[in-house]
Write an enzyme that holds these catalytic residues in place. Structure first.
Site, short mmCIF file in Angstrom:
data_model
loop_
_atom_site.label_atom_id
_atom_site.label_comp_id
_atom_site.label_asym_id
_atom_site.label_seq_id
_atom_site.Cartn_x
_atom_site.Cartn_y
_atom_site.Cartn_z
CG ASP A 215 -1.84 1.17 1.29
OD1 ASP A 215 -2.76 1.18 0.47
OD2 ASP A 215 -1.66 2.08 2.12
CD GLU A 269 -2.21 2.66 -3.52
OE1 GLU A 269 -3.24 3.29 -3.77
OE2 GLU A 269 -1.60 2.75 -2.43
C1 GLC Z 1 -4.15 3.32 -0.54
C2 GLC Z 1 -5.45 2.56 -0.43
C3 GLC Z 1 -6.51 3.50 0.06
C4 GLC Z 1 -6.10 4.04 1.41
C5 GLC Z 1 -4.72 4.67 1.36
C6 GLC Z 1 -4.16 4.90 2.72
O1 GLC Z 1 -4.21 4.33 -1.47
O2 GLC Z 1 -5.76 1.98 -1.67
O3 GLC Z 1 -7.76 2.89 0.13
O4 GLC Z 1 -7.02 5.00 1.83
O5 GLC Z 1 -3.79 3.82 0.71
O6 GLC Z 1 -3.77 3.69 3.31
#
Ligand code: GLC
Length: 562
Positions: A215, A269
């Site tokens: 993440d 991500e």
């Molecule tokens: C990422 C997740 C999102 C979350 C953020 C903070 O972007 O996909 O849903 O709010 O991280 O952890």
């Protein structure tokens, strides 16, 4: 993928996998409390197996106060009672594996929950303590330290700093949170943070997960000086995004993943607009893949989509990594709604309430996009409900909205609840089989979803579900026959008129997508239509329609002409 001897590794499943994203809270409710859970997922494994995906990615299921849908983790080694138990997660991983479905868990290394024992200890400890060193605590600026230590803004709006109070109630230091105040950022310069996350990776890899989604993967490390940002200017290096010292962290994670048998995947991500910067993380000894958000952000426009595909293929080919394709997830507007709008691109900053959308048009385009994406080389992510053509629910009652992105924007941003509404499985009225009858799901489902349930679409020749199942089966057969067509060389553009994308893929297959709003185009001769997103009986491909074709043995190079 080649091994040290230069041999092709047959088991690099992640190079062309189709990965289905489960948002556990909204997938299926097994215990009747209105919130999805692991028992619900276990009851619905048939759906996932029959869809034909390769792996399941679960957004966080860990114990959490749920200030940000579980991305505020209080314990990385457990399962929140709302979702079940650790033993159930272990059983689920094993049951899925028996059905040929790998499991990917979501690890959140940038921040923890305010309820995490480390943060509680930090609050209880004095400034300058070892406990506080695990986070970014700083004195404030200005008179009495009244102002935040710098001008960084939270991703969810408002300052990225919150001030704490001492045991006697007096105002104390500030702590950094790039997201909500309930999500304090960890200090990755501290070796204890690194050691803890390495142990967490091993914890889940030991439990048989096939991969980890990382993440907010570009945000972990910070410039220790925490300098102000200059408005309107993107500094290089940036004080908290895409910093060079991240690479060593992921090299270490990769060594851990590679120490397990069976090609364990690390997928980042990473919201990076420069494909070359993204590719730096994918050069072989760091992350295996990263989400390709530029594809998701592209408008429904042939030139723009082709440019994005070319840039993606080129940057990934340069480092030998497979590209990924994603149209939607739990953070962004659902594809059907986005494609039905006048502006079909996606941008967090541009999200507003009640932007009109022609859902019939959006659905038509989402069907064409299904065939476009599933023909691309590399791996692909599907978000739960995409296979049903669910649309964004934009009229949720204000008092049911939970997303901090909405709340912290003062209500101007609609937030992400609209794409997180519980799945409709069966029946003609809410809760549509998501939960036992009479249960109130945590977010209300629209009555109009009666025609979009899994049961309503199952076997219906024209349904989105049937299109996905057919396309996934054909893709699987095509990729099996052709090996793993992961690289740019697996896609061959074919001459086509403006507004039309045509390319060869797999083993003698052709994908043609007509993105023009009005003009039908004739399909190339000498081909058999395998699958189309709308009827093509008269030999023409209508506007916003895609088809997969097989060459009929003709040696002429194909082209699409008007
Ligand atoms: C990422 C997740 C999102 C979350 C953020 C903070 O972007 O996909 O849903 O709010 O991280 O952890």
């Amino acid at each position: 993928m080649t091994d040290e001897a230069g041999e092709e590794r047959p088991d690099a499943w992640w190079r062309n996998a189709v990965i289905y994203q489960i948002y556990p809270r909204s997938f299926a409710d097994g215990d009747g409390d209105g919130v999805g859970d692991l028992a619900g997922v276990r009851q619905r494994l048939d759906h996932l197996a029959s869809l034909g995906v390769d792996a399941l990615w679960f957004t966080p299921w860990y114990p959490s106060p749920m200030a940000d849908g579980g991305y505020d983790v209080a314990d990385y080694r457990g399962v929140d009672p709302l979702f079940g138990t650790l033993a159930e997660a272990e059983e689920l991983i094993e049951e899925a594996r028996r059905r040929g479905l790998r499991t990917i868990v979501d690890v959140v290394p940038n921040h923890v929950s305010r309820d995490h024992p480390w943060f509680r200890a930090a609050l209880a400890a004095p400034p300058g303590s070892a406990e506080r060193a695990l986070f970014h605590f700083r004195p404030g600026r200005g008179p009495d330290g009244r102002l935040p230590p710098n001008n960084w803004v939270s991703e969810f709006g408002g300052p990225a700093w919150t001030r704490v109070t001492g045991p006697d109630g007096s105002p104390g230091e500030w702590y950094l949170h790039l997201f909500a105040p309930e999500q304090p950022d960890l200090n990755w310069a501290d070796p204890r943070v690194r050691a803890e996350h390495e142990a967490v990776l091993r914890f889940w890899l030991d439990r048989g997960v096939a991969g980890i989604r990382v993440d907010s993967a570009t945000l972990l490390t910070k410039d220790p000086a925490l300098p102000d940002l200059v408005p309107g200017r993107t500094p290089d290096p940036h004080p908290y995004a895409d910093r060079d010292d991240l690479h060593e962290i992921y090299r270490c994670w990769r060594r851990i993943a590679d120490s397990y048998p069976g090609e364990r995947l690390l997928v980042g991500e990473m919201w990076l607009s420069d494909p070359a910067r993204l590719a730096r993380y994918l050069s072989g000894d760091e992350l295996h893949t990263a989400f390709n958000f530029s594809f998701l952000q592209s408008p429904w426009d042939a030139e723009r989509i082709r440019a994005c595909i070319d840039a993606t293929l080129e940057s990934h080919e340069a480092v030998g990594a497979p590209p990924t394709w994603v149209l939607c997830n739990h953070d962004v507007t659902r594809t059907v709604t986005r494609y039905g709008r006048a502006d079909t691109s996606f941008d967090f900053a541009g999200k507003r309430h009640a932007v009109p959308s022609d859902l019939a048009l959006g659905t038509r385009r989402a069907r064409a996009a299904c065939l476009l994406t599933l023909a691309l080389p590399g791996s692909l992510y599907l978000y739960q409900g995409e296979e049903l053509g669910l649309y964004e629910v934009e009229d949720l009652p204000a008092d049911r909205l939970r997303d901090p992105m909405h709340v912290r924007s003062g209500g101007t941003d609609p937030g992400r609840d609209g794409c997180r509404v519980p799945m409709p499985w069966s029946g003609t009225a809410p809760p549509f089989g998501f939960a036992p009858d009479g249960t109130n799901p945590w977010l209300p489902q629209p009555a109009g979803w009666a025609s979009l349930t899994v049961a309503a679409q199952d076997g219906a020749p024209d349904s989105m579900l049937t299109l996905y199942r057919s396309a996934l089966a054909l893709r699987r057969a095509a990729t099996t026959r052709a090996g793993t067509p992961a690289g740019a060389s697996a896609l061959r553009w074919i001459p086509a008129p403006t507004g039309v994308l045509a390319f060869g893929w797999g083993d003698g297959l052709l994908c043609v997508v007509n993105l023009t709003p009005r003009r039908p185009v004739p399909l190339p001769g000498g081909h058999t239509v395998l699958l189309a997103s709308a009827p093509v009986d008269d030999g023409t491909l209508g506007p916003d329609t895609a088809a997969w074709l097989r060459a009929g043995g003709d040696d002429e190079p194909p082209s699409v002409v008007t």
